[in-house]
Scaffold this active site. Sequence first.
Site, PDB file in Angstrom:
ATOM      1  N   TYR A   1      53.706  48.398  37.168  1.00 21.20           N
ATOM      2  CA  TYR A   1      53.747  47.447  38.281  1.00 21.20           C
ATOM      3  C   TYR A   1      54.361  46.103  37.869  1.00 21.20           C
ATOM      4  O   TYR A   1      55.401  45.683  38.399  1.00 21.20           O
ATOM      5  CB  TYR A   1      52.324  47.266  38.834  1.00 21.20           C
ATOM      6  CG  TYR A   1      52.171  46.124  39.801  1.00 21.20           C
ATOM      7  CD1 TYR A   1      53.044  45.976  40.870  1.00 21.20           C
ATOM      8  CD2 TYR A   1      51.156  45.196  39.641  1.00 21.20           C
ATOM      9  CE1 TYR A   1      52.900  44.916  41.755  1.00 21.20           C
ATOM     10  CE2 TYR A   1      51.003  44.140  40.521  1.00 21.20           C
ATOM     11  CZ  TYR A   1      51.881  44.002  41.573  1.00 21.20           C
ATOM     12  OH  TYR A   1      51.752  42.955  42.434  1.00 21.20           O
ATOM     13  N   ILE A   2      53.755  45.435  36.901  1.00 21.70           N
ATOM     14  CA  ILE A   2      54.297  44.128  36.504  1.00 21.70           C
ATOM     15  C   ILE A   2      55.574  44.325  35.673  1.00 21.70           C
ATOM     16  O   ILE A   2      56.564  43.617  35.856  1.00 21.70           O
ATOM     17  CB  ILE A   2      53.238  43.309  35.737  1.00 21.70           C
ATOM     18  CG1 ILE A   2      52.028  43.053  36.658  1.00 21.70           C
ATOM     19  CG2 ILE A   2      53.816  41.979  35.257  1.00 21.70           C
ATOM     20  CD1 ILE A   2      50.838  42.391  36.001  1.00 21.70           C
TER      21      ILE A   2
ATOM     22  N   SER B   1      45.460  38.501  29.667  1.00 24.42           N
ATOM     23  CA  SER B   1      44.689  38.518  30.913  1.00 24.42           C
ATOM     24  C   SER B   1      43.641  37.423  30.936  1.00 24.42           C
ATOM     25  O   SER B   1      43.116  37.026  29.878  1.00 24.42           O
ATOM     26  CB  SER B   1      43.992  39.875  31.018  1.00 24.42           C
ATOM     27  OG  SER B   1      42.999  39.844  32.020  1.00 24.42           O
TER      28      SER B   1
ATOM     29  N   TYR C   1      37.964  45.993  27.925  1.00 20.07           N
ATOM     30  CA  TYR C   1      39.372  45.734  28.249  1.00 20.07           C
ATOM     31  C   TYR C   1      39.758  44.314  27.828  1.00 20.07           C
ATOM     32  O   TYR C   1      40.763  44.099  27.135  1.00 20.07           O
ATOM     33  CB  TYR C   1      39.596  45.929  29.754  1.00 20.07           C
ATOM     34  CG  TYR C   1      40.859  45.301  30.262  1.00 20.07           C
ATOM     35  CD1 TYR C   1      42.088  45.920  30.032  1.00 20.07           C
ATOM     36  CD2 TYR C   1      40.841  44.082  30.951  1.00 20.07           C
ATOM     37  CE1 TYR C   1      43.260  45.318  30.485  1.00 20.07           C
ATOM     38  CE2 TYR C   1      42.001  43.492  31.403  1.00 20.07           C
ATOM     39  CZ  TYR C   1      43.206  44.113  31.169  1.00 20.07           C
ATOM     40  OH  TYR C   1      44.368  43.526  31.603  1.00 20.07           O
TER      41      TYR C   1
ATOM     42  N   LYS D   1      42.486  42.674  24.840  1.00 16.57           N
ATOM     43  CA  LYS D   1      43.513  41.642  25.034  1.00 16.57           C
ATOM     44  C   LYS D   1      43.310  40.505  24.029  1.00 16.57           C
ATOM     45  O   LYS D   1      44.251  39.988  23.447  1.00 16.57           O
ATOM     46  CB  LYS D   1      43.465  41.105  26.471  1.00 16.57           C
ATOM     47  CG  LYS D   1      43.875  42.129  27.526  1.00 16.57           C
ATOM     48  CD  LYS D   1      45.354  42.468  27.438  1.00 16.57           C
ATOM     49  CE  LYS D   1      45.787  43.497  28.445  1.00 16.57           C
ATOM     50  NZ  LYS D   1      47.187  43.916  28.320  1.00 16.57           N
TER      51      LYS D   1
ATOM     52  N   PHE E   1      46.219  35.962  35.932  1.00 18.06           N
ATOM     53  CA  PHE E   1      45.067  36.056  36.815  1.00 18.06           C
ATOM     54  C   PHE E   1      45.322  37.285  37.706  1.00 18.06           C
ATOM     55  O   PHE E   1      45.711  38.316  37.166  1.00 18.06           O
ATOM     56  CB  PHE E   1      44.809  34.698  37.500  1.00 18.06           C
ATOM     57  CG  PHE E   1      44.075  33.768  36.544  1.00 18.06           C
ATOM     58  CD1 PHE E   1      44.683  33.344  35.367  1.00 18.06           C
ATOM     59  CD2 PHE E   1      42.762  33.397  36.759  1.00 18.06           C
ATOM     60  CE1 PHE E   1      43.991  32.567  34.425  1.00 18.06           C
ATOM     61  CE2 PHE E   1      42.056  32.610  35.835  1.00 18.06           C
ATOM     62  CZ  PHE E   1      42.685  32.204  34.672  1.00 18.06           C
ATOM     63  N   ASN E   2      45.128  37.261  39.009  1.00 22.68           N
ATOM     64  CA  ASN E   2      45.253  38.512  39.777  1.00 22.68           C
ATOM     65  C   ASN E   2      46.672  38.717  40.320  1.00 22.68           C
ATOM     66  O   ASN E   2      47.067  38.041  41.263  1.00 22.68           O
ATOM     67  CB  ASN E   2      44.245  38.525  40.920  1.00 22.68           C
ATOM     68  CG  ASN E   2      42.827  38.696  40.417  1.00 22.68           C
ATOM     69  OD1 ASN E   2      42.325  37.868  39.670  1.00 22.68           O
ATOM     70  ND2 ASN E   2      42.184  39.779  40.799  1.00 22.68           N
TER      71      ASN E   2
ATOM     72  N   ILE F   1      34.056  46.254  50.221  1.00 28.17           N
ATOM     73  CA  ILE F   1      34.082  44.906  49.640  1.00 28.17           C
ATOM     74  C   ILE F   1      32.858  44.817  48.740  1.00 28.17           C
ATOM     75  O   ILE F   1      31.722  45.034  49.197  1.00 28.17           O
ATOM     76  CB  ILE F   1      34.043  43.819  50.734  1.00 28.17           C
ATOM     77  CG1 ILE F   1      35.341  43.856  51.549  1.00 28.17           C
ATOM     78  CG2 ILE F   1      33.818  42.439  50.115  1.00 28.17           C
ATOM     79  CD1 ILE F   1      35.427  42.788  52.638  1.00 28.17           C
ATOM     80  N   PHE F   2      33.102  44.541  47.470  1.00 30.08           N
ATOM     81  CA  PHE F   2      32.010  44.537  46.510  1.00 30.08           C
ATOM     82  C   PHE F   2      31.262  43.205  46.536  1.00 30.08           C
ATOM     83  O   PHE F   2      31.657  42.257  45.873  1.00 30.08           O
ATOM     84  CB  PHE F   2      32.535  44.812  45.096  1.00 30.08           C
ATOM     85  CG  PHE F   2      33.214  46.149  44.947  1.00 30.08           C
ATOM     86  CD1 PHE F   2      32.713  47.288  45.566  1.00 30.08           C
ATOM     87  CD2 PHE F   2      34.372  46.280  44.183  1.00 30.08           C
ATOM     88  CE1 PHE F   2      33.335  48.524  45.429  1.00 30.08           C
ATOM     89  CE2 PHE F   2      35.001  47.505  44.035  1.00 30.08           C
ATOM     90  CZ  PHE F   2      34.477  48.630  44.667  1.00 30.08           C
TER      91      PHE F   2
ATOM     92  N   ARG G   1      30.061  44.496  42.179  1.00 32.34           N
ATOM     93  CA  ARG G   1      30.574  45.301  41.065  1.00 32.34           C
ATOM     94  C   ARG G   1      30.149  44.597  39.787  1.00 32.34           C
ATOM     95  O   ARG G   1      30.294  43.381  39.671  1.00 32.34           O
ATOM     96  CB  ARG G   1      32.096  45.357  41.176  1.00 32.34           C
ATOM     97  CG  ARG G   1      32.766  46.318  40.242  1.00 32.34           C
ATOM     98  CD  ARG G   1      34.254  46.440  40.538  1.00 32.34           C
ATOM     99  NE  ARG G   1      34.970  45.191  40.268  1.00 32.34           N
ATOM    100  CZ  ARG G   1      36.295  45.063  40.346  1.00 32.34           C
ATOM    101  NH1 ARG G   1      37.037  46.097  40.720  1.00 32.34           N
ATOM    102  NH2 ARG G   1      36.877  43.917  40.081  1.00 32.34           N
TER     103      ARG G   1
HETATM  104  N1  UDP Z   1      37.315  44.321  45.159  1.00 35.40           N
HETATM  105  C1  UDP Z   1      36.661  44.818  46.286  1.00 35.40           C
HETATM  106  N2  UDP Z   1      36.874  46.117  46.640  1.00 35.40           N
HETATM  107  C2  UDP Z   1      37.700  46.961  45.941  1.00 35.40           C
HETATM  108  C3  UDP Z   1      38.373  46.444  44.805  1.00 35.40           C
HETATM  109  C4  UDP Z   1      38.152  45.120  44.441  1.00 35.40           C
HETATM  110  O1  UDP Z   1      35.905  44.110  46.946  1.00 35.40           O
HETATM  111  O2  UDP Z   1      37.834  48.126  46.306  1.00 35.40           O
HETATM  112  C5  UDP Z   1      37.109  42.909  44.786  1.00 35.40           C
HETATM  113  C6  UDP Z   1      36.565  42.718  43.374  1.00 35.40           C
HETATM  114  O3  UDP Z   1      35.169  42.729  43.377  1.00 35.40           O
HETATM  115  C7  UDP Z   1      37.143  41.337  43.010  1.00 35.40           C
HETATM  116  C8  UDP Z   1      38.464  41.280  43.781  1.00 35.40           C
HETATM  117  O4  UDP Z   1      38.366  42.284  44.806  1.00 35.40           O
HETATM  118  O5  UDP Z   1      36.312  40.324  43.495  1.00 35.40           O
HETATM  119  C9  UDP Z   1      39.663  41.580  42.926  1.00 35.40           C
HETATM  120  O6  UDP Z   1      39.422  42.772  42.222  1.00 35.40           O
HETATM  121  P1  UDP Z   1      40.527  43.531  41.385  1.00 35.40           P
HETATM  122  O7  UDP Z   1      39.922  44.786  40.850  1.00 35.40           O
HETATM  123  O8  UDP Z   1      41.780  43.660  42.197  1.00 35.40           O
HETATM  124  O9  UDP Z   1      40.883  42.527  40.206  1.00 35.40           O
HETATM  125  P2  UDP Z   1      39.943  41.820  39.096  1.00 35.40           P
HETATM  126  O10 UDP Z   1      39.474  40.539  39.725  1.00 35.40           O
HETATM  127  O11 UDP Z   1      38.869  42.743  38.738  1.00 35.40           O
HETATM  128  O12 UDP Z   1      40.905  41.550  37.992  1.00 35.40           O
END
Ligand code: UDP
Length: 322
Positions: free
Chosen positions: A13-14, A118, A142, A146, A170-171, A208-209, A283
């Site tokens: 991807y990146i 990361s 993970y 890094k 970041f994201n 949504i976690f 999560r």
């Molecule tokens: N997230 C979510 N549902 C999903 C996947 C991710 O709510 O199916 C939330 C996760 O808890 C975080 C944000 O989306 O707060 C970004 O998550 P991601 O896994 O994309 O990246 P991370 O922050 O873990 O690097």
Amino acid sequence: MADRILVIGGAGYIGSHVQKQLIEEGYDVIVYDNLSSGDEINILEKAKFIKGDILDEKSLNEAMSQNIKAVVHLAAKKAVGESMISPDIYAKNNLTGSINILNAMVNNNVKYIVFSSSAAVYGMPEYIPMDEKHPINPINYYGYTKRAIEENMEWFNKLGKLNYTALRYFNAVGYAFDGTIRGKERNPQNLMPIIMEAATGKRDGFSIFGNDYETRDGTCIRDYIHVTDLARAHSLALKKMFEENKSYKLNLGTGIGTSVKEIVDATEKVIGKKLKYTYAPRRSGDPAVLTAKADEAQKILGWKPVYTDIEEIISSVWNLEI
Ligand code: UDP
């Protein structure tokens, strides 16, 4: 003759966006990738492709012997949850694989590496936004890999073997705006591709976690940075190292925090329909807020994110999905 750059993990991807950026700047690009999560479709015609694994030292050495000026290393396993269940896979791929790369560089006198690090190296934020002086205390395996790779690059640098730039993403979100590539990966694990699968009907819905965080709407806040902005930082880092022969560790983020709910709402607006989702428990290991202070990248590389509007970022994805 144009400088030749070996982009390891360039079909991902990146990596595929980095490949595109470097080609556009006139570099001679070789993509090295085992296609375990990346895809050949992401490799542009102008790039030469070597299908190879970073665990295959012979193949790496061969690739590295082709008059390579610098390496961009983005090959890694990157699912945080999986790294806690199967650290062995991460030890082998991320740690051993990266050491193989550093050794092959030394063997072939390749002096520069840009490494995809990361925000996960920091662990739980002690303050927000996080700058590069924030304590390094990863809370998942993970993130530890890094950190360990950064430390190895530090040592190789101290021993006079190479210069490095560790870019702490970041994201990462979005696809190239011109639609030439989208760096699609198999089995996406991140929020945005999951939402897109729901938007296109590839999956029923998503979760949504957590909606009980101490944030403005109860959902987690992250710093979403467009992949094209990320890609540009890699070429700026190469240029800087070629000029200055120094090493750097730099955050790459926008400094803007966006909640999961805001991402979902913005996506619904962009695609013009409602998404199906439920609220699930938190999560494990997810901090409430994670945002970057990326002033160093601006100071050292002259880098500044261009795409900071979340709806624009989401459009760059949606335009390629439909
Ligand atoms: N997230 C979510 N549902 C999903 C996947 C991710 O709510 O199916 C939330 C996760 O808890 C975080 C944000 O989306 O707060 C970004 O998550 P991601 O896994 O994309 O990246 P991370 O922050 O873990 O690097």
